[in-house]
Design a protein around this motif. Structure first.
Motif, short mmCIF file in Angstrom:
data_model
loop_
_atom_site.label_atom_id
_atom_site.label_comp_id
_atom_site.label_asym_id
_atom_site.label_seq_id
_atom_site.Cartn_x
_atom_site.Cartn_y
_atom_site.Cartn_z
N GLY A 243 -44.84 53.86 -69.27
CA GLY A 243 -45.91 54.63 -68.66
C GLY A 243 -46.67 55.51 -69.62
N MET A 244 -46.51 55.29 -70.92
CA MET A 244 -47.19 56.10 -71.93
C MET A 244 -47.77 55.22 -73.02
SD MET A 244 -44.54 59.31 -72.39
CE MET A 244 -43.07 58.26 -72.34
N THR A 245 -48.78 55.75 -73.71
CA THR A 245 -49.33 55.12 -74.90
C THR A 245 -49.39 56.17 -75.99
OG1 THR A 245 -50.71 53.60 -73.59
CG2 THR A 245 -51.30 53.88 -75.91
N GLY A 246 -49.00 55.80 -77.20
CA GLY A 246 -49.01 56.74 -78.32
C GLY A 246 -50.30 56.65 -79.11
N TYR A 247 -50.80 57.80 -79.53
CA TYR A 247 -51.95 57.80 -80.43
C TYR A 247 -51.60 57.06 -81.72
CZ TYR A 247 -53.67 61.61 -77.43
OH TYR A 247 -54.08 62.37 -76.36
N ASP A 248 -50.31 57.13 -82.12
CA ASP A 248 -49.90 56.43 -83.33
C ASP A 248 -50.09 54.93 -83.19
OD1 ASP A 248 -47.90 56.39 -81.39
OD2 ASP A 248 -46.25 56.64 -82.80
N GLY A 249 -49.73 54.38 -82.03
CA GLY A 249 -49.91 52.95 -81.80
C GLY A 249 -51.38 52.56 -81.70
N ILE A 250 -52.18 53.38 -81.02
CA ILE A 250 -53.61 53.10 -80.90
C ILE A 250 -54.26 53.08 -82.28
CG2 ILE A 250 -55.82 53.88 -79.96
CD1 ILE A 250 -54.23 55.27 -77.72
N ARG A 251 -53.92 54.08 -83.10
CA ARG A 251 -54.50 54.18 -84.44
C ARG A 251 -54.15 52.95 -85.28
NH1 ARG A 251 -56.13 58.19 -88.00
NH2 ARG A 251 -55.71 59.79 -86.43
N GLY B 280 -51.69 54.92 -69.14
CA GLY B 280 -50.76 55.97 -68.78
C GLY B 280 -51.00 57.26 -69.55
N CYS B 281 -49.99 58.12 -69.56
CA CYS B 281 -50.10 59.39 -70.28
C CYS B 281 -50.13 59.13 -71.79
CB CYS B 281 -48.93 60.30 -69.93
SG CYS B 281 -49.02 61.00 -68.27
N LEU B 282 -50.97 59.88 -72.50
CA LEU B 282 -51.13 59.70 -73.93
C LEU B 282 -50.31 60.75 -74.67
CD1 LEU B 282 -54.99 59.10 -74.04
CD2 LEU B 282 -53.14 57.44 -73.68
#
Length: 288
Positions: free
Chosen positions: A92-100, A78-80
């Motif tokens: 519908g979103m993913t956070g850069y904080d979670g990915i990191r 989804g939207c980042l």
């Protein structure tokens, strides 16, 4: 969710985005349909986008990614956004904080032999994107890092994918859109036709640049264009470094999107394969 739409509008307008234009248009249309023009910027009390109530699983201390055959699989969907406050995709979103967090956790996990970013995203916010891409790029070498597209990695999502060692894209998947867009809203005419006059009192000649209640001046447009150009060049240089391409060649793509094999020819992917086939290729490489 209705009360969150104004805050989403504030994050979408008047700021640089690394987002596929078609997705941006869909989001704008949805916001206008749900709220109407007059409500798009009436956000009320300031609440950061992504301050959502998290599931109990999100609060758990155990890892938030799947490990299969020694491979950590981190979803990027989804939207980042810069800060979502969740280790998993949410609403519908993913956070850069979670990915990191997930990436670094997997990178330091001795049970993890390789990392996969499972990507299907049109891109999103510039804020936080390139710092995350740099983190992934600098982590190369210790264990394989693959981006497996399922189906698309456009714009900011491609910036993240490009930082990985390998990128796979399905035949019908997309890569590219290496560019930046900023949507400066002007609702001054709509307000005027509605009998509303907004008087702005300001200190500093540039203080009201980009205000949605004023027509965009020539000076403000030039300043915002310069900002977009700076971020766009950062995007180009980042992809060029990550993919070992000439910056001039990346810039010459003019933010074009590529389907399947065309992305391979453009140097934006390493193999055309369905996600399961790409995963098997990764497992095979770990055994050699």
């Amino acid at each position: 969710m209705h009360h969150r739409f104004p805050h989403l509008a504030q994050r979408m307008f008047n700021v640089p985005l690394a987002l596929h234009p078609a997705k941006a248009e869909i989001v704008m249309a949805a916001l206008a349909d749900r709220l109407g023009i007059a409500h798009l910027f009436n956000a009320g009390a300031p609440v950061a986008l992504g301050n959502f109530e998290m599931d109990e699983d999100d609060r758990a201390e155990d890892r938030a990614y799947l490990v299969q055959n020694g491979v950590a699989i981190i979803p990027v969907e989804g939207c980042l956004v810069q800060k979502l406050g969740s280790l998993r995709p949410y609403s519908g979103m993913t956070g850069y904080d979670g990915i990191r967090y997930n990436f670094l956790d997997a990178w330091n996990d001795d049970d993890v032999k390789a990392i996969v970013l499972d990507i299907d995203s049109p891109g999103g916010e510039v804020a936080g994107c390139f710092d995350l891409a740099d983190t992934i790029f600098r982590a190369r070498g210790r264990k394989p890092i693959w981006a497996m597209l399922n189906e698309n990695a456009f714009s900011a999502a491609y910036a993240i994918a490009s930082a990985c060692d390998q990128i796979s894209v399905p035949r019908t998947g997309g890569t590219g859109s290496i560019g930046v867009i900023s949507m400066i809203a002007d609702i001054s005419k709509a307000l005027s036709e509605g009998g509303i006059t907004v008087n702005i009192i300001q200190f500093g000649a540039r203080k009201a640049d980009g205000s949605e209640v004023l027509p965009l001046s020539t000076e403000a447009r030039a300043r915002f264009q310069a900002d977009v150009n700076t971020i766009g060049q950062l995007f180009v240089n980042t992809v060029a470094r990550n993919r070992k391409l000439k910056a001039s060649a990346v810039a010459a793509q003019q933010a074009t999107t590529y389907l399947g094999q065309d992305g391979l020819r453009a140097g934006l992917a390493d193999m055309v394969a369905a996600p399961d086939a790409a995963f098997r290729a990764l497992l095979k490489s770990l055994k050699t």
